[in-house]
Structure formats: C-alpha cells, structure tokens
Design a protein around this motif. Structure first.
Motif, PDB file in Angstrom:
ATOM      1  N   GLY A 141       0.807  -1.207   0.000  1.00 33.32           N
ATOM      2  CA  GLY A 141       0.000   0.000   0.000  1.00 33.32           C
ATOM      3  C   GLY A 141       0.842   1.260   0.000  1.00 33.32           C
ATOM      4  N   PRO A 142       0.227   2.405   0.262  1.00 36.29           N
ATOM      5  CA  PRO A 142       0.933   3.701   0.239  1.00 36.29           C
ATOM      6  C   PRO A 142       2.046   3.795   1.291  1.00 36.29           C
ATOM      7  CG  PRO A 142      -1.317   3.919   1.076  1.00 36.29           C
ATOM      8  CD  PRO A 142      -1.202   2.544   0.518  1.00 36.29           C
ATOM      9  N   GLY A 143       1.831   3.138   2.437  1.00 34.14           N
ATOM     10  CA  GLY A 143       2.868   3.186   3.490  1.00 34.14           C
ATOM     11  C   GLY A 143       4.136   2.494   3.025  1.00 34.14           C
ATOM     12  N   THR A 144       3.996   1.329   2.413  1.00 33.26           N
ATOM     13  CA  THR A 144       5.140   0.587   1.895  1.00 33.26           C
ATOM     14  C   THR A 144       5.829   1.382   0.790  1.00 33.26           C
ATOM     15  OG1 THR A 144       3.874  -1.405   2.337  1.00 33.26           O
ATOM     16  CG2 THR A 144       5.869  -1.647   0.997  1.00 33.26           C
TER      17      THR A 144
END
Lengths: 98, 255
Positions: free
Chosen positions: B147-150
């Motif tokens: 996702g965006p965090g990764t």
C-alpha cells in the motif's frame, strides 16, 4: 587562510516574539531528528526482512503521516525544512542536507 | 593617550629593499619594519582599545570590521610577498611592544629560517571543488506491491541509497583531485570543507585544498586543474597567494 568565522544564525534573541519562534524551531528540530532516526531504523529493519508486509505498511503510513504533520506545523510557524537544521560546527549539520 | 600594541603581519629574511614607505595596514596604521638577527618583522602600532584581547573578542564577531581588517592584513602580506619569501602570521596577532616581537624573532629564528626556505620561489594556490548533490538521481523505485505506506518507505530507502552513493562517489572524486594536484605541488594541505553559508554556494564543497607550487611549475599546475574540470564537479581556482597554509608557526601574540 584563516579559520572561517561562523555567523551566529541560531542565536536566540531576547525579545519575546523572536524567542517564541526560536524555541518552536528548536523543538521542531528535535522532533524531526527523532522522526528521521525512526525512519532510518524502519528502513533498516525492512531491509533485514524481519518485518511482515503488514508491519511495513503500518510503519510506512505512520511515518508518512508524521512527515505531513511536520510540514503542516512548520508552515504554521513560517519555517522551511532547511531552517530546522542545526549547524554543529565541525560535526556538520544535525540532519542530513537535502 | 591610548595604550598601543605591536601588530605583526609577516616575517621575511632581511632584504636590501625592506622599504615600506606609504604602506598602510589594519586600522589605517603605517607599516614599519623591525629587523633582528637577519630577519625582518613587518608590524604596525595599533591602539589596544581596538586590538587588545578584550575588544578583539567583541570585534571578531563584527563581520564588517573583520572583513576590513582581514583585507588590510592580506594587502600588507601580499605587498611583502612581492619582495621576498614571506611567512605570513595569523590575523590579529598583537604583541605588547616591539621588544616582544624581537624576542619572537630571536627565539623562533631557526623555525622562521626553515619555513622561509621551504616557501622560497613557491606560491600557494587554492582549489575548491563543488558538486551538486541535490540533483535527483535516477528514480529506481519499481512499482511496489504494498500500500501507500510501503511505497513511502521504499521511496525513502531509494532516496537514502542514492544520496549515500552520491556522497561516496563525491568523496572518491575529491581524493582523486587532491592526489592528482599533489603530484604537481611541493606540499599540499586539505582544509576543512566550508558549509554553504560560508562558501556562498548551495552545492556541497568536496575539496578545499591548498597547494604549494614551484613558480616554474605554475603552468603545469594550472593545466592539471583544467584537465580535472569535468563530470559534474565544478572547480574553483584561487591564487596565487602568499603561502598562508604552509607557514603556520603557531605565532600567537601576547597582546
């Protein structure tokens, strides 16, 4: 050539408005330092693959939001990211130069 | 009547023409000479209300005053350097009086003679090299799966990596520059790199080198510098200077 003379750019002024600004700057600098340290540690642990994909995602999101929050707070105090960098003389700067 | 001290600019060996008529130094004072045991000290009489230890602590923070004083000091050193091999002394080296300067010339006589013979016929060149580390490297982030965090962490990772890589390359390049220039110089010295605030440039300074070069090899040195200008590294050449970086005898003054 003689030793360079540094300008006192982090000198704290004695009038209250400037004082408030300088203190905010100092606090934000320390927060940013800790944030960057945690970020580096997260990256290192990601590289060592001792985190699950889910943990990586949570860490990443948290750090990303913290960064956004920092940017916002800095804007409110009228500070640019480069102003958060303390000059430690011979040791270089506190945060890496962008 | 204010108290006065003796401000020391430079030392040379005694020469037939140590005439300093009309030469002005710091605070617009007249420069004069103190000969002693085959050496000559270039000095001027300065008021201690400006050049005493306590006032100096304050005035050294005044950049205008400092710039003016450094300019005057440098001017005297350059004038003297035109006549004879010179050992410049640090900025604002002040003695209580002429007797103390003579003591210095007597006590450090052999050191001065050594240093002066090591710089005779040689001049100092300054070479600074800058590199723009903020230039974005190739973006190597593959479209990530998570996702965006990764994606955020991966982006930061790539950023850190390319910056580390850029620094490593820059440091290696600086080593190479310094080593190459040193082969043409009699002596060389790497000063600490200045930060952007002082250098007045936003690029990072890779190298802040001083090179003592035989006059007869000046052309060769300049050509070497020119040959090294390439690959995104900007080289700034200054000089020739009096051999400031190669004559430090730790002369401190006592004023």
């Amino acid at each position: 050539m003689s030793e360079p003379v540094r300008t006192a750019r982090m000198r704290i002024q004695a009038d209250s408005e400037a004082m408030e600004r300088d203190l905010s700057r100092l606090v934000l600098t320390l927060v940013e330092l800790v944030r960057q340290l945690v970020e580096r540690q997260a990256i290192r642990r990601m590289e060592q693959t001792d985190l699950t994909d889910e943990q990586i995602e949570v860490l990443g999101l948290t750090l990303m939001r913290l960064e956004e929050a920092m940017t916002e707070v800095c804007e409110r105090f009228g500070l640019s990211p480069s102003e958060l960098n303390l000059d430690l003389g011979p040791l270089g700067t506190l945060l890496p130069q962008e | 009547m204010t108290e006065t001290g003796t401000y020391l600019y430079a030392v040379t060996e005694e020469t037939p023409s140590s005439d300093v008529e009309g030469l002005h130094g710091v605070a617009d004072t007249q420069v004069r000479t103190i000969p002693c045991e085959g050496l000559v000290a270039y000095v001027s009489t300065v008021p201690l209300d400006q050049f005493g230890a306590e006032p100096l602590r304050r005035s050294m923070e005044d950049l205008d005053w400092l710039g003016e004083t450094a300019g005057a000091h440098h001017h005297v050193v350059e004038e003297v350097a035109d006549r004879a091999p010179v050992a410049p002394v640090r900025l604002v080296t002040v003695y209580r009086g002429d007797e103390q300067v003579k003591d210095l010339l007597r006590e450090r006589h052999d050191d001065f003679v050594d240093v002066l013979s090591s710089v005779a016929g040689r001049r100092e060149w300054g070479v600074k090299a800058y590199v723009d580390l903020s230039a974005p490297g190739p973006s190597r982030t593959a479209p990530s799966l998570g996702g965006p965090g990764t994606a955020y962490l991966k982006r930061r990772q790539a950023g850190l990596r390319s910056r580390e890589e850029a620094w490593r390359q820059a440091a290696a390049h600086a080593e190479h520059l310094h080593a190459t220039l040193s082969t043409v110089a009699v002596a060389s010295h790497r000063h600490r790199a200045q930060d952007p605030e002082l250098s007045g440039r936003k690029e990072a300074m890779l190298l802040n080198g001083a090179y003592l070069v035989e006059r007869s090899r000046d052309d060769e040195f300049l050509k070497t510098v020119d040959d090294l200008r390439d690959r995104g590294v900007e080289i700034e050449l200054t000089g020739p200077w009096a051999p400031y970086s190669f004559t430090d005898l730790e002369v401190r003054g006592d004023g």
